[in-house]
Design a protein around this motif. Structure first.
Motif, PDB file in Angstrom:
ATOM      1  N   GLU A 177       3.280   6.783 -11.356  1.00 48.11           N
ATOM      2  CA  GLU A 177       3.421   5.662 -10.431  1.00 48.11           C
ATOM      3  C   GLU A 177       2.924   6.057  -9.036  1.00 48.11           C
ATOM      4  O   GLU A 177       2.183   5.307  -8.373  1.00 48.11           O
ATOM      5  CB  GLU A 177       4.889   5.210 -10.384  1.00 48.11           C
ATOM      6  N   ASN A 182      -0.741   6.130  -8.953  1.00 46.16           N
ATOM      7  CA  ASN A 182      -1.286   4.765  -8.903  1.00 46.16           C
ATOM      8  C   ASN A 182      -1.331   4.246  -7.477  1.00 46.16           C
ATOM      9  O   ASN A 182      -2.381   3.802  -6.991  1.00 46.16           O
ATOM     10  CB  ASN A 182      -0.409   3.864  -9.793  1.00 46.16           C
ATOM     11  N   LEU A 183      -0.169   4.362  -6.783  1.00 45.16           N
ATOM     12  CA  LEU A 183      -0.110   3.872  -5.404  1.00 45.16           C
ATOM     13  C   LEU A 183      -1.110   4.603  -4.520  1.00 45.16           C
ATOM     14  O   LEU A 183      -1.813   3.992  -3.698  1.00 45.16           O
ATOM     15  CB  LEU A 183       1.295   4.076  -4.845  1.00 45.16           C
ATOM     16  N   VAL A 220      -4.522   3.292  -5.002  1.00 42.27           N
ATOM     17  CA  VAL A 220      -4.727   1.986  -4.365  1.00 42.27           C
ATOM     18  C   VAL A 220      -4.980   2.169  -2.889  1.00 42.27           C
ATOM     19  O   VAL A 220      -5.962   1.641  -2.315  1.00 42.27           O
ATOM     20  CB  VAL A 220      -3.495   1.072  -4.594  1.00 42.27           C
ATOM     21  N   ASN A 221      -4.091   2.935  -2.260  1.00 38.58           N
ATOM     22  CA  ASN A 221      -4.230   3.146  -0.826  1.00 38.58           C
ATOM     23  C   ASN A 221      -5.535   3.846  -0.522  1.00 38.58           C
ATOM     24  O   ASN A 221      -6.219   3.540   0.459  1.00 38.58           O
ATOM     25  CB  ASN A 221      -3.051   3.938  -0.280  1.00 38.58           C
ATOM     26  N   ARG A 279      -6.845   5.872 -10.419  1.00 41.90           N
ATOM     27  CA  ARG A 279      -5.838   4.833 -10.634  1.00 41.90           C
ATOM     28  C   ARG A 279      -5.761   4.392 -12.100  1.00 41.90           C
ATOM     29  O   ARG A 279      -4.693   4.192 -12.655  1.00 41.90           O
ATOM     30  CB  ARG A 279      -6.204   3.608  -9.777  1.00 41.90           C
ATOM     31  N   LEU A 317      -7.610  -7.661  -2.457  1.00 43.41           N
ATOM     32  CA  LEU A 317      -6.593  -7.171  -3.398  1.00 43.41           C
ATOM     33  C   LEU A 317      -5.958  -8.442  -4.042  1.00 43.41           C
ATOM     34  O   LEU A 317      -5.644  -9.406  -3.335  1.00 43.41           O
ATOM     35  CB  LEU A 317      -5.529  -6.413  -2.588  1.00 43.41           C
ATOM     36  N   ILE A 322      -3.074  -2.418   5.668  1.00 41.88           N
ATOM     37  CA  ILE A 322      -2.975  -1.043   6.164  1.00 41.88           C
ATOM     38  C   ILE A 322      -2.735  -0.115   5.001  1.00 41.88           C
ATOM     39  O   ILE A 322      -3.438   0.842   4.794  1.00 41.88           O
ATOM     40  CB  ILE A 322      -1.838  -0.913   7.198  1.00 41.88           C
ATOM     41  N   GLU A 323      -1.675  -0.479   4.196  1.00 39.72           N
ATOM     42  CA  GLU A 323      -1.405   0.355   3.029  1.00 39.72           C
ATOM     43  C   GLU A 323      -0.552  -0.435   2.039  1.00 39.72           C
ATOM     44  O   GLU A 323      -0.050  -1.516   2.360  1.00 39.72           O
ATOM     45  CB  GLU A 323      -0.679   1.648   3.433  1.00 39.72           C
ATOM     46  N   VAL A 324      -0.381   0.108   0.809  1.00 40.30           N
ATOM     47  CA  VAL A 324       0.473  -0.503  -0.217  1.00 40.30           C
ATOM     48  C   VAL A 324       1.626   0.456  -0.468  1.00 40.30           C
ATOM     49  O   VAL A 324       1.391   1.665  -0.668  1.00 40.30           O
ATOM     50  CB  VAL A 324      -0.311  -0.755  -1.504  1.00 40.30           C
ATOM     51  N   LEU A 325       2.845  -0.050  -0.479  1.00 38.43           N
ATOM     52  CA  LEU A 325       4.020   0.796  -0.641  1.00 38.43           C
ATOM     53  C   LEU A 325       4.811   0.329  -1.889  1.00 38.43           C
ATOM     54  O   LEU A 325       4.740  -0.845  -2.277  1.00 38.43           O
ATOM     55  CB  LEU A 325       4.943   0.649   0.578  1.00 38.43           C
ATOM     56  N   PRO A 326       5.544   1.269  -2.499  1.00 37.38           N
ATOM     57  CA  PRO A 326       6.518   0.814  -3.509  1.00 37.38           C
ATOM     58  C   PRO A 326       7.647   0.050  -2.807  1.00 37.38           C
ATOM     59  O   PRO A 326       7.780   0.153  -1.586  1.00 37.38           O
ATOM     60  CB  PRO A 326       7.017   2.106  -4.129  1.00 37.38           C
ATOM     61  N   ARG A 337       5.316  -4.780  -5.208  1.00 40.34           N
ATOM     62  CA  ARG A 337       4.845  -3.866  -4.165  1.00 40.34           C
ATOM     63  C   ARG A 337       5.055  -4.493  -2.805  1.00 40.34           C
ATOM     64  O   ARG A 337       5.225  -5.721  -2.698  1.00 40.34           O
ATOM     65  CB  ARG A 337       3.328  -3.586  -4.327  1.00 40.34           C
ATOM     66  N   ILE A 340       0.153  -6.204  -7.950  1.00 35.20           N
ATOM     67  CA  ILE A 340      -1.175  -6.204  -7.335  1.00 35.20           C
ATOM     68  C   ILE A 340      -2.217  -5.717  -8.321  1.00 35.20           C
ATOM     69  O   ILE A 340      -1.888  -5.102  -9.346  1.00 35.20           O
ATOM     70  CB  ILE A 340      -1.235  -5.294  -6.074  1.00 35.20           C
ATOM     71  N   GLY A 362      -6.762  -4.562  -8.109  1.00 35.26           N
ATOM     72  CA  GLY A 362      -7.902  -4.378  -7.213  1.00 35.26           C
ATOM     73  C   GLY A 362      -7.836  -3.016  -6.525  1.00 35.26           C
ATOM     74  O   GLY A 362      -7.135  -2.124  -7.054  1.00 35.26           O
ATOM     75  N   PRO A 363      -8.500  -2.829  -5.485  1.00 35.50           N
ATOM     76  CA  PRO A 363      -9.351  -3.822  -4.825  1.00 35.50           C
ATOM     77  C   PRO A 363     -10.659  -4.067  -5.567  1.00 35.50           C
ATOM     78  O   PRO A 363     -11.147  -3.175  -6.251  1.00 35.50           O
ATOM     79  CB  PRO A 363      -9.587  -3.200  -3.461  1.00 35.50           C
TER      80      PRO A 363
END
Lengths: 697, 158
Positions: free
Chosen positions: A526, A529-530, A533-534, A557, B4, B21-25, B71, B96, B98-99
């Motif tokens: 997990e 994965n994040l 993405v970032n 990813r 996204l 800016i960013e993707v967080l859990p 997310r 989500i 992508g991107p």
């Protein structure tokens, strides 16, 4: 028992009712029928007589008229042939005809004015002035005259005017109308003091009416002749023409003559009107002159348009018949009375004897055989020779016979009564004894039947118990063998189960270890994965410089996603494995416990079965003994039962006989009592004497 | 542009990567206790407090159901609402993808969508997975009067 006999039901009454009444009825019926026939005959004959009288009168009149007409015709025929205009010869001929026919009182020939062209000549040779009419016409009338020397006188005819001139005008009118010489008979009228009728025939020369010729007839002759007929028939005759009476055999009302009277003015006019209604049939009506019921008959005279009416009172017919009928009835009544008297005399004599016989029979029926009260009438009735006297004597004899029979019956009755009483007592005792015995026997029989039934049931039960025990013994032996093998198998199973449980516990521990590892893997995936993405977002922001990095980030990813998916699967599978193993371990431990308990139970059962088998074997011997004993007992009871049944049947039969015997004895006693009563009703001579003495005392 | 994708109630929406800016859990948040339904509360991102907005309430009217794939997308929004300053907002999305590269400028105009209050919804295009609509995240905060009633200090001085 003596009972008043009404006259209607008595001997005399019946003989009158059945003998005299029918005979009288027959006689009266015959008389009635005869009278009826006589009445009818008289009526028929009466009518026949009336018809005969009418025909006779009509024939007579017709004949007269015909003859007179014929004479007139002769005059006319001579005129028409040659003598017309020859006045002198005609006068001679008229005189000759008158002389040679005494029945006529005048002849005449009349010419039309100047018909022969000789009127102007006046009186001449052979033709006197008194043979001429007005203006010199030939108008001669030759009549009888007692005063003249030759008994004949000639005078002129009266000029035909009005109703009195019809003798000339009527034939003239008819001849001119039809051209035929038709004879005419005039109504009667008084011509110069004499009642006459004229028979006129027209003279037709060359088809032309020139005058008439005719003869006069006095009505007195016809009148006399009709009176003869009337007297012979007992009927009145009336003749009418043209509304006038020509002749009548009787006078009209108040002594006036009917002759030359108008019919319409006489009292008989309604009767003449009825002629049209009845024609040639006779009819009955109240006569207006005689004022009584009469029969009328009408007829027409062929020559001269005359009508004849005959009248006869019905009284004439009925009188004869009534006399006959009264005579018949008188004879019949006398005959019936005579029969009645004779029959009564005979019936009274028979009836007296029958009453005597009835008195004796009633006395016997009442029980009096003494004969003491025999009446003088009965003694007198015994004398005689006919059947009724015989009956009375037989009754006396029967009385004597009955006296001796009743005496004998009385003695027998006394003896019979004693015997029957004794019999009844004995039968009552016997019946009681037999009844008690029968009751006891029935009770014994019932008890034995119960014992027998119980024994048989018991025997059957023992037999089934015996068989059951044998089967149980066999089953127990088999069961013990099988249970031994089950026990050893269960011991082996126990050991195996314990081993499996140990291994399962090990598997559970390993599975828990795998779970921990999988959780770690999932978390790493997990985060990867994040991170990717970032990273991708950052690479995008970096623009073209970051393009290569973007590809790498994307690949990372994808891998991270796959890893996460796979680890999720592993986690799920391991979880399932863990729960299965845990459940298996629990099942195994419970199963082991049950196995141990089962093994112990089986061994216990094996031991118990051994004991049962031994006991069953021991009981076989005792069952055999009991069974044979029961069989013997059942047979014995059955024999006893049959014997008792026979005894009971005997007892019942005895009881029935005793009852029957008792009933017969009672009936006998009753019959004897009835007989005694009946015999006591009769009173014998010595008894009646004793009664009389007692009354005297 | 790179976007996204997020899927709300089977509808796909696209978020411009330039704004992310960013993707967080999903982290735990402090509930706001007041304000509109879509404002969930505040979250702590490496010592910085940001408002957390629920995208599902905005586009669907119903709150997001918490699940493993959810997310928080941290956005940087250029808005005139807060004195021409850029501000950061956390957007809670169901999931989500992508991107990827998508061109929304060629989408053209669709009749019937120019009504007031819908300005946060951008143009819609169709790709191989179906229709997708661009979210104008900047307008989410502009279009709602309730947000402006919040005390400015809550946003400017974390």
């Amino acid at each position: 028992m003596s009972r008043a006999v009404t006259f209607r039901k008595s001997l005399l009454g019946r003989s009158l009712l059945l003998g005299v009444l029918p005979a009288a009825a027959v006689v009266f019926v015959i008389v009635g029928i005869n009278s009826f026939r006589a009445w009818n005959n008289v009526n028929a004959r009466f009518e026949t007589d009336l018809r005969a009288a009418t025909e006779l009168a009509v024939g007579e009149i017709d004949l007269r008229n015909q003859r007179n007409i014929d004479m007139a015709r002769i005059l006319v025929a001579s005129q028409e042939a040659a003598m017309f205009g020859r006045r002198a010869e005609t006068l001679d001929m008229l005189e000759n005809v008158l002389r040679s026919n005494p029945s006529i009182c005048g002849t005449y020939v009349a010419y039309e004015p100047d018909a022969d062209g000789a009127d102007a000549l006046g009186a001449q040779e052979g033709v006197p002035a008194n043979a001429l009419g007005a203006g010199g016409r030939f108008f001669a009338y030759v009549k009888r005259d007692a005063k003249s020397p030759d008994g004949i006188q000639i005078e002129p005819l009266v000029e035909p005017v009005g109703e009195d001139g019809l003798w000339y005008l009527l034939p003239k009118e008819r001849a001119q109308r039809s051209g035929v010489a038709d004879p005419v008979i005039t109504k009667p009228y008084n011509y110069r003091g004499a009642d006459i009728i004229e028979h006129v025939v027209p003279i037709v020369v060359k088809g032309k009416f020139v005058g008439v010729a005719g003869v006069d007839v006095a009505l007195t002759g016809l009148q006399e002749r009709l009176k003869d007929i009337s007297q012979r028939l007992g009927a009145d005759v009336f003749i009418e023409t043209r509304g006038y009476f020509v002749a009548a055999t009787t006078d009209g009302e108040k002594g006036t003559s009917l002759r030359t009277t108008r019919v319409a003015e006489s009292l008989l006019s309604p009767v003449f009107r009825d002629i049209v209604v009845h024609g040639s049939r006779p009819w009955e009506a109240i006569d207006p002159i005689l004022h009584e019921e009469c029969v009328y008959l009408a007829a027409t005279v062929p020559t001269g348009e005359w009508r004849v009416l005959v009248r006869k009172p019905t009284r004439v017919a009925t009188e004869a018949v009534t006399t006959t009928i009264i005579g018949n009835v008188r004879t019949a009544v006398i005959g019936v009375v005579v029969i009645l008297v004779l029959l009564s005399v005979g019936a009274v004599s028979i009836s007296r004897r029958v009453r005597a016989a009835k008195g004796i029979a009633e006395r016997i029926a009442g029980g009096d055989l003494s004969g003491g009260s025999a009446t003088a009438l009965e003694s007198k009735a015994a004398t005689g020779a006919d059947e009724s006297a015989e009956l009375v004597r037989a009754m006396h004899q029967m009385n004597d016979e009955l006296v001796s029979i009743v005496s004998a019956v009385r003695g027998a009755c006394v003896r019979l009564a004693a015997t029957s009483a004794q019999l009844a007592a004995t039968s009552h005792e016997q019946r009681a004894t037999v009844g008690a015995f029968g009751e006891s026997t029935s009770q014994i029989a019932a008890a034995i039947r119960e014992i027998s039934a119980t024994g048989i049931a018991l025997q059957r039960t023992i037999e089934s118990v015996d068989a059951g025990a044998r089967r149980a013994s066999e089953s127990a032996a088999k069961g013990r063998t099988r249970l031994d093998s089950v026990a050893s198998s269960m011991s082996r199973l126990d050991v195996a189960t314990s081993e499996i449980a140990g291994r399962l516990e090990i598997i559970a521990e390993k599975a828990a270890a795998i779970g921990t590892v999988v959780v770690t893997i999932t978390k790493v995936a997990e985060q990867t994965n994040l991170l990717s993405v970032n990273a991708a977002i950052e690479a995008e922001k970096a623009g073209d410089a970051g393009l290569g990095f973007l590809v790498v980030a994307r690949e990372i990813r994808r891998l991270a996603d796959q890893t996460a998916g796979a680890s999720l699967d592993i986690e799920r599978i391991v979880g399932q494995m863990q729960s299965s193993v845990t459940a298996g371990v629990e099942e195994m431990s419970r199963f082991t416990g049950e196995m141990r308990t089962g093994t112990g139970d089986v061994q216990q059962i094996v031991g118990d079965l051994g004991g049962i088998i031994a006991q069953i074997d021991a009981s076989f011997a005792s069952f055999g003994e009991v069974r044979s004993g029961m069989t013997t007992q059942a047979m014995g009871v059955s024999q006893i039962e049959q014997a008792v049944m026979q005894v009971a049947a005997g007892a019942q039969q005895s009881s029935r006989s005793a009852v029957e015997f008792g009933r017969v004895a009672d009936e006998l006693a009753h019959a004897v009592a009835v007989l005694q009563d009946a015999a006591a009703r009769f009173k014998l001579r010595e008894e009646s004497a004793a009664t009389t003495e007692e009354g005297a005392a | 542009m790179h976007v996204l994708f997020t899927i709300v109630n089977e509808r796909r929406f696209a978020i411009d990567c330039a704004e992310i800016i960013e993707v967080l859990p999903v982290v735990s948040h402090r509930p706001a206790g007041t304000g509109p339904a879509w404002l969930l509360g505040l979250i702590n991102v490496r010592g910085e407090l940001l408002p957390l907005v629920d995208l599902s309430v905005i586009v669907d009217g119903k709150p997001t159901q918490p699940k493993l794939a959810s997310r928080i997308v941290v956005l940087r929004l250029e808005t005139e609402l807060f004195s021409s300053q850029a501000t950061k907002v956390g957007l809670l999305v169901p999931e989500i993808a992508g991107p990827v590269m998508r061109d929304f400028d060629a989408a053209g105009v669709h009749a019937g969508f120019a009504f007031t209050g819908g300005s946060h919804l951008g143009p819609t295009i169709a790709d191989e997975d179906g229709m997708v609509q661009l979210l104008r995240c900047r307008r989410i905060l502009e279009g709602d009067a309730a947000l402006r009633q919040l005390p400015a200090t809550a946003w400017e001085q974390p």
